[in-house]
Design an enzyme around this catalytic site. Structure first.
Site, PDB file in Angstrom:
ATOM      1  CE1 TYR A 270      -1.989   8.839   8.095  1.00  0.00           C
ATOM      2  CE2 TYR A 270      -2.850   8.583   5.731  1.00  0.00           C
ATOM      3  CZ  TYR A 270      -2.893   8.872   7.033  1.00  0.00           C
ATOM      4  OH  TYR A 270      -4.086   9.537   7.367  1.00  0.00           O
ATOM      5  CB  ALA A 401     -17.091  22.059  10.988  1.00  0.00           C
ATOM      6  CG  HIS A 430     -11.383  18.894  14.915  1.00  0.00           C
ATOM      7  ND1 HIS A 430     -10.849  17.724  15.047  1.00  0.00           N
ATOM      8  CD2 HIS A 430     -11.832  19.129  13.547  1.00  0.00           C
ATOM      9  CE1 HIS A 430     -10.543  17.258  13.825  1.00  0.00           C
ATOM     10  NE2 HIS A 430     -11.184  18.231  13.019  1.00  0.00           N
ATOM     11  CD  GLU A 431     -13.218  22.060  11.761  1.00  0.00           C
ATOM     12  OE1 GLU A 431     -12.275  22.389  11.025  1.00  0.00           O
ATOM     13  OE2 GLU A 431     -13.862  21.053  11.823  1.00  0.00           O
ATOM     14  CG  HIS A 434      -7.749  21.487  10.913  1.00  0.00           C
ATOM     15  ND1 HIS A 434      -6.979  20.443  10.619  1.00  0.00           N
ATOM     16  CD2 HIS A 434      -8.985  21.072  11.224  1.00  0.00           C
ATOM     17  CE1 HIS A 434      -7.816  19.262  10.529  1.00  0.00           C
ATOM     18  NE2 HIS A 434      -9.019  19.599  10.894  1.00  0.00           N
ATOM     19  CD  GLU A 458      -8.640  16.010  10.374  1.00  0.00           C
ATOM     20  OE1 GLU A 458      -9.358  16.550  11.190  1.00  0.00           O
ATOM     21  OE2 GLU A 458      -8.607  16.393   9.151  1.00  0.00           O
ATOM     22  CG  HIS A 560     -15.513  12.542   6.006  1.00  0.00           C
ATOM     23  ND1 HIS A 560     -16.345  12.936   6.724  1.00  0.00           N
ATOM     24  CD2 HIS A 560     -14.132  13.374   6.427  1.00  0.00           C
ATOM     25  CE1 HIS A 560     -16.042  13.722   7.730  1.00  0.00           C
ATOM     26  NE2 HIS A 560     -14.804  13.990   7.422  1.00  0.00           N
TER      27      HIS A 560
HETATM   28  C1  KAF Z   1     -13.281  14.144  14.590  1.00  0.00           C
HETATM   29  C2  KAF Z   1     -13.378  14.676  15.775  1.00  0.00           C
HETATM   30  C3  KAF Z   1     -14.525  14.489  16.345  1.00  0.00           C
HETATM   31  C4  KAF Z   1     -15.670  13.755  15.698  1.00  0.00           C
HETATM   32  C5  KAF Z   1     -15.456  13.478  14.496  1.00  0.00           C
HETATM   33  C6  KAF Z   1     -14.269  13.724  14.027  1.00  0.00           C
HETATM   34  C7  KAF Z   1     -14.186  12.870  12.413  1.00  0.00           C
HETATM   35  C8  KAF Z   1     -14.832  13.779  11.474  1.00  0.00           C
HETATM   36  C9  KAF Z   1     -16.237  13.657  11.153  1.00  0.00           C
HETATM   37  O1  KAF Z   1     -16.825  12.617  10.788  1.00  0.00           O
HETATM   38  O2  KAF Z   1     -17.109  14.484  11.777  1.00  0.00           O
HETATM   39  N1  KAF Z   1     -14.457  15.173  11.806  1.00  0.00           N
HETATM   40  C10 KAF Z   1     -14.600  16.166  10.740  1.00  0.00           C
HETATM   41  O3  KAF Z   1     -15.135  15.981   9.604  1.00  0.00           O
HETATM   42  C11 KAF Z   1     -14.217  17.613  11.019  1.00  0.00           C
HETATM   43  C12 KAF Z   1     -14.000  18.516   9.752  1.00  0.00           C
HETATM   44  C13 KAF Z   1     -12.580  18.612   9.434  1.00  0.00           C
HETATM   45  O4  KAF Z   1     -11.975  19.561  10.222  1.00  0.00           O
HETATM   46  O5  KAF Z   1     -11.932  17.581   9.671  1.00  0.00           O
HETATM   47  C14 KAF Z   1     -12.479  18.941   8.057  1.00  0.00           C
HETATM   48  C15 KAF Z   1     -13.029  18.030   6.786  1.00  0.00           C
HETATM   49  C16 KAF Z   1     -12.962  18.530   5.724  1.00  0.00           C
HETATM   50  C17 KAF Z   1     -13.948  19.421   5.060  1.00  0.00           C
HETATM   51  C18 KAF Z   1     -13.730  19.925   3.857  1.00  0.00           C
HETATM   52  C19 KAF Z   1     -12.909  19.372   2.912  1.00  0.00           C
HETATM   53  C20 KAF Z   1     -11.834  18.501   3.445  1.00  0.00           C
HETATM   54  C21 KAF Z   1     -11.977  17.943   4.856  1.00  0.00           C
HETATM   55  N2  KAF Z   1     -11.013  19.253   7.636  1.00  0.00           N
HETATM   56  C22 KAF Z   1     -10.618  20.225   7.529  1.00  0.00           C
HETATM   57  O6  KAF Z   1     -11.047  21.355   7.468  1.00  0.00           O
HETATM   58  C23 KAF Z   1      -8.939  20.241   7.122  1.00  0.00           C
HETATM   59  C24 KAF Z   1      -8.294  19.039   6.801  1.00  0.00           C
HETATM   60  C25 KAF Z   1      -7.014  19.079   6.839  1.00  0.00           C
HETATM   61  C26 KAF Z   1      -6.303  20.223   6.861  1.00  0.00           C
HETATM   62  C27 KAF Z   1      -6.801  21.492   7.075  1.00  0.00           C
HETATM   63  C28 KAF Z   1      -8.205  21.480   7.206  1.00  0.00           C
HETATM   64 ZN    ZN Z   2     -10.521  18.187  10.870  1.00  0.00          ZN
END
Ligand code: KAF
Ligand code: ZN
Length: 662
Positions: A270, A401, A430-431, A434, A458, A560
């Site tokens: 950040y 996801a 959401h995806e 990205h 995000e 996570h």
């Molecule tokens: C977000 C939105 C709604 C509800 C909840 C959330 C928070 C969180 C959760 O607890 O479910 N959401 C996610 O985890 C969605 C998956 C993601 O898109 O954020 C994903 C997570 C991830 C998966 C594998 C390796 C690393 C991170 N992030 C990405 O796919 C991503 C992140 C940064 C750059 C490009 C893609």
């Molecule tokens: Zn995400």
């Protein structure tokens, strides 16, 4: 020396072939700067004339614009010639160009290895991930040493920024330890992703869709307790010791590189002096907490009525398994229990989606259509060819996801175990957010192919989903038939949104509060679980449904934690997305309450968003924030404004309640 073709009448209109002088005595960086300007001017000209007005008057406009820009252009060349970079910087720029290209190629391989494992969990694929990770570490360490030889003090900001990124590392120098770290990482993720719970009758359940489905749909207190507890018992204890080792190794790497612990490095994304990020999110939380407290008290009352005062007291913490979500992070699945005005038209579209025969592909196409409507890119063919949109029957996969950038030829993909319901339609947006970010910054230097900060990444899809999930929009796309136009309907609508957005905030905050303390040694392995629940109780006002001990490892039950993905990004996103939404709605000319805004088909809003996305990680995030909202700060006033009518209503409902939970 230069020439450009103008638009000649409606029929033979042509906007290409605008060639500018590029003097070769300039440095590569300067030439690049000029090229960027050239591109901007060309886009401006095209937008002004050739796309909008197939008319003769376009010729005159274009002439004068070209003239003005040529003057600017020549002035810029002159000033750059005087400001020639030193031979040292020339060399550094050349080194960086090679670095960025090699990094890109390594990222391709890294992405391929991760993808192979995430979409087919096998020992062989895990071993490949470890090998590629080790190669990347080895290479980055070598490059870091080379980079440190440059004296960057007199270099331009952009060059300095790249060197700072390259030399900020938490890598371990010892290869055995690097391997250990990589292996523990893949093991933790495997425990989570392959975890199952078997019942007395011999049937075994997975988290997604089985256990999550029970938590979402069952209204039987004991069945809910069973699903909640079984998942934690299945994956938590096997992870605990490995997790402690993993933390120790990460910290060792951070300390070798001069940082107090791994948390400092995580917060470094950040670009704020250490301590300031936590200060910022704490201050934001203080401002939104009154709204959360109102929502909490209202939901607690409803749950108490549903399950009985012996199960849910109306004054204390709420048991964590009653929110329709395995982690109590979003509460929208219990909308039916808490709906303020049940006689108003239905606003949940899950059943309608099933009735209308939606499948995963149609859900993705629906999302894509929205992004296209505001002028963002369609998903490239390779996306449709290579993404994993549903859980395959024949192999183990990581169902959580994700979106992946493969760093070549717009190869971008989503991996998701889609179910046909409104929640997953939201996750798809959401995806895809990205993916749109990937596609919009794909021409940036490799080092800058990232979000302005992780929270920005995000927030993109969620911002879009704020429009999509308005009843007005759902009606437009045929998923809702009746939309109420009265205050009761609006309160239903806002409450449903609050269950998803406001309820999330303390969860989004506490996860990394826990990890920051784990990294700093404040919370030790002996206290992992107690430390976890202290934060859950303090911030969310919830408690475990059964007694927990430090033999349990409940953090491990949230994706996570085993995957080692930082979480404060989501807290940032849940505040920022309302700022983005507000700014884009203004751009789209929306007037009326913020929660009614739908930016569908607004090219103006799309352009504003695109301009910010195209910056990637090239500038500190406050500049990207300014580009889209006009101000530099993370600011909860937009989310507060959005929920203002609901907060007022909740206060009235709760006037006889005891607020809070201490
Ligand atoms: C977000 C939105 C709604 C509800 C909840 C959330 C928070 C969180 C959760 O607890 O479910 N959401 C996610 O985890 C969605 C998956 C993601 O898109 O954020 C994903 C997570 C991830 C998966 C594998 C390796 C690393 C991170 N992030 C990405 O796919 C991503 C992140 C940064 C750059 C490009 C893609
Ligand atoms: Zn995400």
């Amino acid at each position: 020396m230069w020439k450009f073709w103008l638009c000649f009448g409606a029929v033979f209109l042509s906007c290409s072939g605008y060639t500018w002088p590029l003097p070769d005595q300039l440095s590569a960086a300067q030439q690049r700067e000029l090229k960027e300007l050239q591109q901007d001017v060309e886009t401006e000209i095209e937008e002004l004339c050739c796309q909008n007005e197939l008319k003769r008057c376009c010729v005159e406009k274009k002439k004068s614009l070209a003239q003005r820009n040529m003057e600017e252009w020549e002035g810029l060349i002159d000033s750059l010639k005087e400001l020639k970079s030193t031979p040292d910087e020339e060399e550094a720029i050349k080194w960086l160009e090679e670095y960025n290209e090699e990094l890109r190629q390594r990222n391709v391989r890294n992405a391929e290895a991760n993808w192979a494992q995430a979409t087919n969990i096998t020992d062989e694929n895990a071993a490949k991930v470890v090998e590629v990770t080790l190669e990347v570490t080895k290479w980055s360490l070598k490059k870091m040493e080379e980079a440190k030889k440059f004296d960057t003090s007199g270099f331009s900001d952009d060059v300095k920024r790249q060197f700072k990124m390259i030399t900020t590392s938490g890598s371990l120098s010892d290869e055995d330890k690097q391997r250990q770290l990589a292996e523990i990482g893949t093991e933790l993720e495997k425990i989570y992703s392959t975890g199952t719970v078997c019942q007395a009758d011999g049937t075994c359940l997975k988290l997604d869709p089985d256990l999550e489905g029970i938590i979402a749909k069952s209204r039987d207190y004991d069945r809910l307790t069973w699903a909640w507890l079984s998942w934690r018992d299945a994956v938590g204890p096997p992870m605990k010791d490995k997790y402690a080792q993993w933390v120790a190794l990460l910290n060792e790497g951070a300390q070798e590189n001069g940082f107090a612990d791994k948390g400092v490095l995580w917060r470094g994304a950040y670009e704020m002096p250490d301590g300031k990020l936590e200060e910022m999110v704490d201050a934001v939380w203080e401002q939104v907490k009154p709204l959360y407290t109102q929502l909490h008290a209202y939901v607690r009352r409803k749950l108490s009525e549903k399950y009985g005062a012996d199960k849910v007291s109306t004054t204390g913490h709420i048991p964590a398994h009653l929110f329709g979500n395995m982690w109590a992070q979003q509460w929208n699945n219990i909308y039916d229990i808490v709906v303020p005005f049940p006689d108003q038209p239905e606003i949940d579209v899950s059943d309608t989606m099933v009735e209308q025969g939606y499948d995963a592909l149609r859900m993705f196409k629906t999302a894509e259509e929205f992004f296209k409507s505001i002028g963002l890119r369609p998903m490239p063919q390779v996306f449709w060819d290579k993404s994993m949109l549903v859980r395959p029957a024949d192999r183990e996969v990581v169902c959580h996801a994700s979106a992946e950038d493969f760093y070549h030829d717009s190869d971008v993909r989503i991996k998701m175990c889609t179910k046909v319901n409104q929640e997953d339609l939201y996750v798809i947006h959401h995806e895809m957010g990205h993916i749109e970010y990937f596609l919009t910054y794909e021409d940036q230097k490799t080092l800058y192919r990232g979000g302005a900060n992780p929270g920005f990444h995000e927030a993109v899809g969620d911002t879009i989903a704020l429009s999509v999930n308005t009843p007005g929009h759902l009606k437009k796309i045929g998923l809702l038939q009746n939309v109420g136009h009265n205050q009761d309907f609006e309160i239903n609508e806002l409450l449903k949104m609050a269950l998803a957005k406001v309820a999330f905030l303390p969860f989004g905050l506490m996860i990394d509060k826990w990890r920051w303390r784990v990294f700093s040694g404040d919370i030790t392995p002996d206290n992992y679980n107690t430390g976890w629940w202290n934060l859950r109780m303090k911030y969310q006002g919830i408690k475990p449904p059964v007694e927990r001990t430090n033999k349990d490892f409940d953090p491990g039950a949230k994706y996570h934690i085993p995957s080692g993905t930082p979480y404060i990004r989501y807290f940032f996103s849940f505040i920022a997305q309302f700022q983005f939404h507000q700014a884009l709605c203004k751009e789209a000319g929306h007037d009326g309450p913020l929660h009614k805004c739908d930016i569908y088909e607004s090219k103006a809003a799309g352009t504003k968003l695109k301009n910010m996305l195209s910056m990637g990680e090239s500038r500190p995030w406050p500049e990207a924030m300014k580009a889209i909202t006009g101000q530099e700060k993370l600011d909860p006033s937009a989310i507060l404004k959005y929920f203002e009518p609901l907060e007022k209503w909740l206060r009235e409902q709760n006037k006889d309640e005891k607020l809070g939970w201490d």
